[in-house]
Design a protein around this motif. Structure first.
Motif, PDB file in Angstrom:
ATOM      1  N   ALA A  72     -42.179  -3.687-126.402  1.00 29.24           N
ATOM      2  CA  ALA A  72     -42.475  -5.073-126.037  1.00 29.24           C
ATOM      3  C   ALA A  72     -41.828  -5.438-124.707  1.00 29.24           C
ATOM      4  O   ALA A  72     -42.417  -6.152-123.893  1.00 29.24           O
ATOM      5  N   LEU A  73     -40.620  -4.934-124.459  1.00 21.96           N
ATOM      6  CA  LEU A  73     -39.946  -5.201-123.189  1.00 21.96           C
ATOM      7  C   LEU A  73     -40.712  -4.580-122.018  1.00 21.96           C
ATOM      8  O   LEU A  73     -40.885  -5.215-120.970  1.00 21.96           O
ATOM      9  N   ALA A  74     -41.207  -3.368-122.202  1.00 20.92           N
ATOM     10  CA  ALA A  74     -41.981  -2.715-121.142  1.00 20.92           C
ATOM     11  C   ALA A  74     -43.293  -3.455-120.885  1.00 20.92           C
ATOM     12  O   ALA A  74     -43.679  -3.669-119.726  1.00 20.92           O
ATOM     13  N   LEU A  75     -43.980  -3.855-121.947  1.00 20.46           N
ATOM     14  CA  LEU A  75     -45.231  -4.598-121.779  1.00 20.46           C
ATOM     15  C   LEU A  75     -44.986  -5.928-121.079  1.00 20.46           C
ATOM     16  O   LEU A  75     -45.755  -6.336-120.208  1.00 20.46           O
ATOM     17  N   LEU A  76     -43.904  -6.609-121.463  1.00 15.04           N
ATOM     18  CA  LEU A  76     -43.583  -7.885-120.823  1.00 15.04           C
ATOM     19  C   LEU A  76     -43.254  -7.679-119.347  1.00 15.04           C
ATOM     20  O   LEU A  76     -43.768  -8.400-118.488  1.00 15.04           O
ATOM     21  N   GLY A  77     -42.420  -6.703-119.039  1.00 15.25           N
ATOM     22  CA  GLY A  77     -42.032  -6.486-117.651  1.00 15.25           C
ATOM     23  C   GLY A  77     -43.204  -6.144-116.757  1.00 15.25           C
ATOM     24  O   GLY A  77     -43.359  -6.722-115.671  1.00 15.25           O
ATOM     25  N   LEU A  78     -44.034  -5.214-117.196  1.00 19.88           N
ATOM     26  CA  LEU A  78     -45.187  -4.819-116.375  1.00 19.88           C
ATOM     27  C   LEU A  78     -46.200  -5.954-116.237  1.00 19.88           C
ATOM     28  O   LEU A  78     -46.783  -6.148-115.171  1.00 19.88           O
ATOM     29  N   SER A  79     -46.411  -6.705-117.302  1.00 19.83           N
ATOM     30  CA  SER A  79     -47.370  -7.814-117.247  1.00 19.83           C
ATOM     31  C   SER A  79     -46.833  -8.973-116.422  1.00 19.83           C
ATOM     32  O   SER A  79     -47.568  -9.616-115.675  1.00 19.83           O
ATOM     33  N   ALA A  92     -55.587   1.069-116.162  1.00 23.80           N
ATOM     34  CA  ALA A  92     -56.973   0.630-115.980  1.00 23.80           C
ATOM     35  C   ALA A  92     -57.516  -0.037-117.242  1.00 23.80           C
ATOM     36  O   ALA A  92     -58.485  -0.789-117.179  1.00 23.80           O
ATOM     37  N   ARG A  93     -56.902   0.233-118.376  1.00 24.50           N
ATOM     38  CA  ARG A  93     -57.317  -0.357-119.655  1.00 24.50           C
ATOM     39  C   ARG A  93     -56.164  -1.170-120.239  1.00 24.50           C
ATOM     40  O   ARG A  93     -55.814  -1.016-121.401  1.00 24.50           O
ATOM     41  N   TRP A  94     -55.578  -2.044-119.457  1.00 23.13           N
ATOM     42  CA  TRP A  94     -54.362  -2.735-119.856  1.00 23.13           C
ATOM     43  C   TRP A  94     -54.574  -3.661-121.045  1.00 23.13           C
ATOM     44  O   TRP A  94     -53.702  -3.812-121.897  1.00 23.13           O
ATOM     45  N   LEU A  95     -55.734  -4.277-121.128  1.00 17.42           N
ATOM     46  CA  LEU A  95     -56.018  -5.169-122.257  1.00 17.42           C
ATOM     47  C   LEU A  95     -56.048  -4.381-123.560  1.00 17.42           C
ATOM     48  O   LEU A  95     -55.431  -4.772-124.560  1.00 17.42           O
ATOM     49  N   LEU A  96     -56.748  -3.250-123.570  1.00 19.79           N
ATOM     50  CA  LEU A  96     -56.798  -2.424-124.779  1.00 19.79           C
ATOM     51  C   LEU A  96     -55.452  -1.763-125.063  1.00 19.79           C
ATOM     52  O   LEU A  96     -55.087  -1.567-126.222  1.00 19.79           O
ATOM     53  N   THR A  97     -54.714  -1.430-124.010  1.00 25.68           N
ATOM     54  CA  THR A  97     -53.381  -0.863-124.186  1.00 25.68           C
ATOM     55  C   THR A  97     -52.466  -1.863-124.885  1.00 25.68           C
ATOM     56  O   THR A  97     -51.734  -1.515-125.810  1.00 25.68           O
ATOM     57  N   ASN A  98     -52.524  -3.122-124.464  1.00 19.32           N
ATOM     58  CA  ASN A  98     -51.718  -4.158-125.100  1.00 19.32           C
ATOM     59  C   ASN A  98     -52.125  -4.367-126.551  1.00 19.32           C
ATOM     60  O   ASN A  98     -51.268  -4.509-127.424  1.00 19.32           O
ATOM     61  N   ALA A  99     -53.432  -4.388-126.803  1.00 20.56           N
ATOM     62  CA  ALA A  99     -53.903  -4.591-128.176  1.00 20.56           C
ATOM     63  C   ALA A  99     -53.455  -3.445-129.080  1.00 20.56           C
ATOM     64  O   ALA A  99     -52.960  -3.683-130.194  1.00 20.56           O
ATOM     65  N   ALA A 100     -53.604  -2.218-128.617  1.00 18.05           N
ATOM     66  CA  ALA A 100     -53.197  -1.067-129.428  1.00 18.05           C
ATOM     67  C   ALA A 100     -51.693  -1.036-129.635  1.00 18.05           C
ATOM     68  O   ALA A 100     -51.213  -0.763-130.741  1.00 18.05           O
ATOM     69  N   ALA A 101     -50.943  -1.332-128.589  1.00 18.41           N
ATOM     70  CA  ALA A 101     -49.477  -1.319-128.718  1.00 18.41           C
ATOM     71  C   ALA A 101     -49.004  -2.393-129.686  1.00 18.41           C
ATOM     72  O   ALA A 101     -48.101  -2.159-130.492  1.00 18.41           O
ATOM     73  N   ASP A 102     -49.636  -3.561-129.635  1.00 17.19           N
ATOM     74  CA  ASP A 102     -49.230  -4.641-130.532  1.00 17.19           C
ATOM     75  C   ASP A 102     -49.643  -4.379-131.971  1.00 17.19           C
ATOM     76  O   ASP A 102     -48.842  -4.554-132.888  1.00 17.19           O
ATOM     77  N   LEU A 103     -50.893  -3.972-132.169  1.00 16.54           N
ATOM     78  CA  LEU A 103     -51.395  -3.819-133.537  1.00 16.54           C
ATOM     79  C   LEU A 103     -50.877  -2.563-134.213  1.00 16.54           C
ATOM     80  O   LEU A 103     -50.452  -2.611-135.371  1.00 16.54           O
TER      81      LEU A 103
END
Length: 174
Positions: A72-79, A92-103
């Motif tokens: 979560a820290l890495a996703l927050l920092g990069l976003s 290139a698929r950041w939206l799907l990367t976030n969804a997969a990482a969260d779910l």
């Protein structure tokens, strides 16, 4: 005979950003408070596990909570900085990367940690009886279970938000 049509070009990468600065659309999105809540509840969860004597399955709960917190820290920092293009293959698929990482990772790991700590709290509930004089980890285990469950719920909400954006045809997290 006309020449064959050129293959479809891949989508252009995000524009190169100049000096480091906040990605303003992310700051205004509902994903920022979700990420901050994930970090706060995740830190409370693994802090409660690590601050008390832990053994057995609590090692897994601590590992799961710390791994999900770091993700979560890495996703927050990069976003927050708008630098997800730096992640090879996934940027290139950041939206799907976030969804997969969260779910898959965030919600799954925190739910498992909450289950482990809830089970440990149930097994140590005997020490809440009046007159018990030994050290009682019940409240710490229960607190870790509650914080883990709430962090899992925030990861679930963030993942569903990303999937809803994808379902509506968006390609970016904001």
């Amino acid at each position: 005979m006309p020449p064959p049509a050129p293959p479809a070009a891949p989508p252009p990468p995000p524009p190169a950003r100049g000096p480091l600065g906040l990605h303003r659309p992310f700051v205004r999105s509902p994903l920022l408070p979700l990420r901050l809540g994930q970090l706060l509840l995740g830190a409370a969860c693994w802090g409660a596990v690590a601050a008390h004597k832990y053994e057995g399955a609590a090692h897994f709960a601590l590992f799961a909570a710390v791994l999900a917190w770091l993700l979560a820290l890495a996703l927050l920092g990069l976003s927050l900085l708008g630098r997800w293009a730096l992640v090879p293959g996934l940027g290139a698929r950041w939206l799907l990367t976030n969804a997969a990482a969260d779910l898959l990772l965030g919600a799954g790991l925190y739910a498992a940690a909450a289950g482990v700590m809830g089970h440990k709290a149930e097994r140590s509930s005997y020490c809440t009886l009046r007159g018990y004089s030994q050290r009682c980890p019940y409240r710490a285990y229960l607190g870790a279970a509650v914080c883990g469950a709430l962090a899992a719920a925030l990861h679930l909400l963030a993942g569903l938000y990303c999937l809803a954006r994808r379902w509506r045809g968006h390609r970016d997290i904001v």
